[in-house]
Write a protein that holds these residues in place. Structure first.
Motif, short mmCIF file in Angstrom:
data_model
loop_
_atom_site.label_atom_id
_atom_site.label_comp_id
_atom_site.label_asym_id
_atom_site.label_seq_id
_atom_site.Cartn_x
_atom_site.Cartn_y
_atom_site.Cartn_z
N ILE A 37 14.63 -10.44 19.85
CA ILE A 37 13.74 -9.46 19.24
C ILE A 37 14.60 -8.45 18.49
N ARG A 38 14.13 -8.02 17.35
CA ARG A 38 14.82 -6.96 16.61
C ARG A 38 14.26 -5.63 17.08
N VAL A 39 15.12 -4.78 17.65
CA VAL A 39 14.67 -3.49 18.18
C VAL A 39 15.16 -2.31 17.34
N GLY A 40 15.88 -2.61 16.28
CA GLY A 40 16.37 -1.57 15.40
C GLY A 40 17.14 -2.22 14.26
N GLN A 41 17.51 -1.42 13.28
CA GLN A 41 18.27 -1.97 12.16
C GLN A 41 19.63 -2.41 12.65
N GLY A 42 19.85 -3.71 12.65
CA GLY A 42 21.11 -4.27 13.11
C GLY A 42 21.25 -4.32 14.62
N VAL A 43 20.14 -4.21 15.35
CA VAL A 43 20.17 -4.26 16.82
C VAL A 43 19.16 -5.31 17.28
N TYR A 44 19.67 -6.27 18.04
CA TYR A 44 18.84 -7.37 18.53
C TYR A 44 19.02 -7.50 20.03
N THR A 45 17.99 -7.99 20.72
CA THR A 45 18.08 -8.19 22.16
C THR A 45 17.39 -9.49 22.54
N ARG A 46 17.87 -10.08 23.64
CA ARG A 46 17.24 -11.31 24.13
C ARG A 46 15.81 -11.02 24.52
N ALA A 47 14.95 -12.01 24.35
CA ALA A 47 13.53 -11.84 24.63
C ALA A 47 13.11 -12.72 25.81
N ARG A 48 12.05 -12.28 26.45
CA ARG A 48 11.36 -13.12 27.43
C ARG A 48 9.88 -13.01 27.10
N ILE A 49 9.12 -13.98 27.53
CA ILE A 49 7.68 -13.97 27.24
C ILE A 49 6.97 -13.19 28.34
N SER A 50 6.16 -12.21 27.94
CA SER A 50 5.42 -11.39 28.89
C SER A 50 4.35 -12.22 29.58
N SER A 51 4.23 -12.06 30.89
CA SER A 51 3.21 -12.80 31.63
C SER A 51 1.81 -12.26 31.36
N ILE A 52 1.72 -11.04 30.87
CA ILE A 52 0.43 -10.42 30.60
C ILE A 52 -0.05 -10.70 29.19
N THR A 53 0.79 -10.38 28.19
CA THR A 53 0.38 -10.51 26.80
C THR A 53 0.76 -11.84 26.17
N LYS A 54 1.63 -12.60 26.83
CA LYS A 54 2.13 -13.88 26.31
C LYS A 54 2.89 -13.71 24.99
N LYS A 55 3.42 -12.51 24.76
CA LYS A 55 4.22 -12.22 23.57
C LYS A 55 5.65 -11.90 24.01
N PRO A 56 6.62 -12.05 23.09
CA PRO A 56 8.00 -11.75 23.48
C PRO A 56 8.21 -10.25 23.68
N VAL A 57 8.93 -9.92 24.75
CA VAL A 57 9.31 -8.54 25.06
C VAL A 57 10.79 -8.54 25.41
N PRO A 58 11.46 -7.39 25.30
CA PRO A 58 12.89 -7.33 25.64
C PRO A 58 13.13 -7.64 27.12
N GLU A 59 14.27 -8.26 27.40
CA GLU A 59 14.64 -8.55 28.79
C GLU A 59 14.92 -7.28 29.58
N GLN A 60 15.52 -6.28 28.94
CA GLN A 60 15.89 -5.05 29.62
C GLN A 60 15.13 -3.88 29.04
N ASN A 61 15.21 -2.72 29.71
CA ASN A 61 14.49 -1.56 29.20
C ASN A 61 15.20 -0.96 27.99
N LEU A 62 14.49 -0.12 27.27
CA LEU A 62 15.00 0.43 26.01
C LEU A 62 16.26 1.27 26.18
N ARG A 63 16.36 1.98 27.28
CA ARG A 63 17.54 2.82 27.50
C ARG A 63 18.80 1.96 27.57
N ILE A 64 18.76 0.90 28.34
CA ILE A 64 19.94 0.02 28.48
C ILE A 64 20.28 -0.61 27.14
N ILE A 65 19.26 -1.07 26.42
CA ILE A 65 19.47 -1.68 25.11
C ILE A 65 20.15 -0.68 24.16
#
Length: 141
Positions: free
Chosen positions: A53-81
């Protein structure tokens, strides 16, 4: 004789993303594989495949599929990213004002972690789903 399968750039980057200990990446992490344009092209393909997932200009993070929305979400929280991305960009991350107050015992209100203390001006907008990290310039005391 068995023919060797040529490794494509996409397979090399995918393998590096899957095997990495940290889940946040910037394009310079893949600079040894190819030039910036080709790396960015491959990263766009991996976004379409819901691997990152692209979380910022030039910043990418691994994704996992949310069990609720079935859409990709970041593996870790925003602070760690954000902390990982800032450190990779050469910015020193320090405790923000409210974190210091909480750690000293001056307040019982737990900091949200969405405000990050930095040592210099940062112009990176890092966030996901309308929630963005804020920066606070902190002296190195």
């Amino acid at each position: 004789m068995v023919a060797k399968v040529k490794k494509t750039l996409e397979r090399k980057i995918y393998y590096r993303i899957k095997r990495a200990k940290v889940s946040t990446f910037i394009p310079s992490d893949f600079a040894d594989l190819s030039d910036r344009d080709q790396v960015l092209r491959v990263l766009r393909k991996l976004i379409q495949k819901n691997i990152i997932i692209r979380v910022g200009q030039g910043v990418y993070t691994r994704a996992r599929i949310s069990s609720i929305t079935k859409k990709p979400v970041p593996e870790q929280n925003l602070r760690i990213i954000a902390v990982i991305a800032l450190k990779k960009s050469g910015v020193t991350v320090l405790p923000a004002h409210y974190e210091r107050e909480y750690n000293k015992g001056k307040t019982t209100q737990v900091p949200t972690g969405i405000v990050i203390g930095v040592n210099k001006r940062v112009n990176k907008k890092i966030g996901f789903n309308g929630r963005f990290v804020k920066y606070e310039k902190v002296s190195n005391r």
